[in-house]
Design a protein around this motif. Structure first.
Motif, PDB file in Angstrom:
ATOM      1  N   PRO A 127       6.202 -13.976   0.668  1.00  0.00           N
ATOM      2  CA  PRO A 127       5.125 -13.194   0.047  1.00  0.00           C
ATOM      3  C   PRO A 127       4.233 -12.572   1.112  1.00  0.00           C
ATOM      4  O   PRO A 127       4.063 -13.144   2.203  1.00  0.00           O
ATOM      5  N   ARG A 377       3.806  -5.985   6.917  1.00  0.00           N
ATOM      6  CA  ARG A 377       3.165  -6.355   5.664  1.00  0.00           C
ATOM      7  C   ARG A 377       2.477  -5.171   4.989  1.00  0.00           C
ATOM      8  O   ARG A 377       2.339  -5.128   3.765  1.00  0.00           O
ATOM      9  N   ARG A 453       5.226  -3.373  -3.252  1.00  0.00           N
ATOM     10  CA  ARG A 453       6.376  -4.249  -3.062  1.00  0.00           C
ATOM     11  C   ARG A 453       7.638  -3.434  -3.238  1.00  0.00           C
ATOM     12  O   ARG A 453       8.702  -3.864  -2.898  1.00  0.00           O
TER      13      ARG A 453
END
Length: 453
Positions: A127, A377, A453
């Motif tokens: 994550p 990220r 995402r």
């Protein structure tokens, strides 16, 4: 398989793959004199064992990341590991320098497939809010490999010959491949920009980066100006193509992701300052202070130790004080470390040299871990390979830039005696990286918000 076990296996595969590349890079410099004598070749030919690899890997990193985004990072990672190991074995058995150079180029192609995939796999499994920790561990492992590599390479070369060094990577490469096969991983994330590979754009970017790196490695020799001019023209053609094509190799969303562009600039500056300083310091320690290679390596050991320690510490600092502040502080430590090293003279002892390397390693470890986490990220999972390719490109072009700058400032003088002026130039590069890092968004602590995402 549980999510926790999948994460552990993915992290192990990513770290092992990164260590394979780091070990290969650090041991090569140790074996070059022995390789030259054994193959009865010239120093210029041996230098192409490094140059050929650098040109190949830098030219293909972004395209390799794109392949991972489309076909799956585990597949690309496996192909890269297998190719890297096969090329290593081939080099160990090579009958002449021509074979060694050709196989090093092939190894560069495999390395280009491997490196972005180590980051893409982490992005696919962890994550976003937990990604910084695994990336910091990966950075620490690279630092450890950089410290252990020369010692292993020197021992193997002394007792078994230079060919044994290239068998060194086979075991970790096999382990990385098996780990990757054992991990059930999500398939490639299909996004609006993953329908094509943009082969013309990939070719233009590869030629641009290839010309750039080859010219930087050749500075200040003749012909480099022509190479830089060609890189400029090709770069402009690539930019024009990317604006016009429907599915660009570098989607605009990647470069517009919060913090990505200034972070890439900081990574480029940090790696340039580090490599240029190591280039100068190695000559200074051996030619001016008359230390042997082992003594020189021991003087520089604080660099690797602090990289290993600073990478995980940077995760805590980024969470507490913010990613921007961590990168800026790390760049300033790099600049200060370079300045201390640039002031070394014949009277300098282990404490003086160790202090400079300690600051340099602490700053670089913090910058590399934090900046890598921001790049990976801060980009959607469907584009993680391209983002990883950009990060690795900065980390591969930066060293060529730093060494070229150091050699150019040194000019015809002995490199070891040019530590002062060339060090000041490299400190200025690090300071410029710190200024770029101030443009990283600072709204959140830890890292930037992913763009999807």
């Amino acid at each position: 398989m549980s999510a926790a076990r999948r994460e552990r296996l993915t992290l192990a595969a990513s770290i092992t793959g990164a260590v394979v590349v780091a070990l290969d890079g650090t041991v090569l410099s140790v074996v070059q004199p022995s390789l030259q004598r054994d193959l009865h070749t010239t120093a210029a030919a041996v230098q192409w064992t490094s140059t050929g690899y650098l040109v190949a890997v830098a030219a293909l990193l972004v395209f390799a990341g794109r392949l991972g985004d489309r076909y799956g990072h585990r597949r690309v990672f496996g192909a890269g590991v297998a190719g890297f190991a096969a090329a290593s074995a081939g080099i160990a058995l090579a009958p002449g320098i021509g074979w060694v150079i050709a196989l090093r180029v092939a190894q560069g192609v495999a390395g280009a497939l491997l490196q972005p995939a180590t980051l893409g796999m982490l992005r696919a499994v962890f994550p976003g809010e937990r990604l910084a920790g695994p990336i910091a561990l990966r950075t620490s492992a690279i630092g450890l490999a950089a410290a252990v590599g020369p010692l292993l390479g020197g021992a193997l070369t002394a007792h078994l010959g230079w060919r044994a060094v290239f068998f060194l990577t086979l075991l970790p490469a096999a382990a990385a491949g098996l780990l990757a096969l054992a991990v059930p991983m999500p398939g490639p994330v299909r996004g609006a920009d993953t329908g094509g590979l943009d082969l013309p754009g990939a070719a233009l970017l590869a030629l641009t980066l290839g010309c750039l790196v080859q010219s930087l490695v050749g500075l200040p020799s003749r012909g480099s100006t022509l190479g830089l001019a060609a890189a400029t023209v090709l770069g402009l053609a690539f930019a024009r193509h990317e604006r016009r094509t429907a599915r660009p190799l570098l989607p605009p969303a990647v470069l517009r992701s919060a913090g990505v562009t200034p972070v890439l600039g900081a990574l480029l500056a940090a790696s340039a300052a580090l490599s240029g300083t190591l280039f100068l310091a190695t000559y200074f320690l051996q030619d001016v202070l008359a230390l042997d290679p082992l003594q020189s390596a021991l003087r520089a050991l604080p660099l690797a130790v602090t990289i290993v320690l600073a990478a995980p510490a940077s995760t805590w600092l980024a969470n507490r004080h913010g990613a921007r502040e961590t990168v800026v502080s790390g760049m300033l430590l790099v600049a200060l470390g370079v300045l201390l090293i640039s002031r070394l003279d014949r009277s300098s002892g282990p404490v003086g040299t160790g202090a400079g390397f300690l600051l340099l390693g602490a700053g670089f470890g913090a910058v590399m871990a934090t900046a890598t986490a921001i790049v990976v990220r801060g980009t959607a999972a469907s584009r993680a390979g391209v983002a990883g390719g950009l990060q690795q490109t900065a980390m591969n072009v930066g060293p060529a830039l730093g060494v070229a700058l150091a050699a150019t400032v040194a000019g015809p003088a002995a490199v070891g005696t040019a530590l002062g002026p060339a060090g000041l130039a490299l400190a200025a590069v690090a300071t410029g990286g710190a200024l770029l890092a101030t443009r990283i968004p600072g709204a959140e602590r830890g890292a930037v918000v992913p763009e999807g995402r």
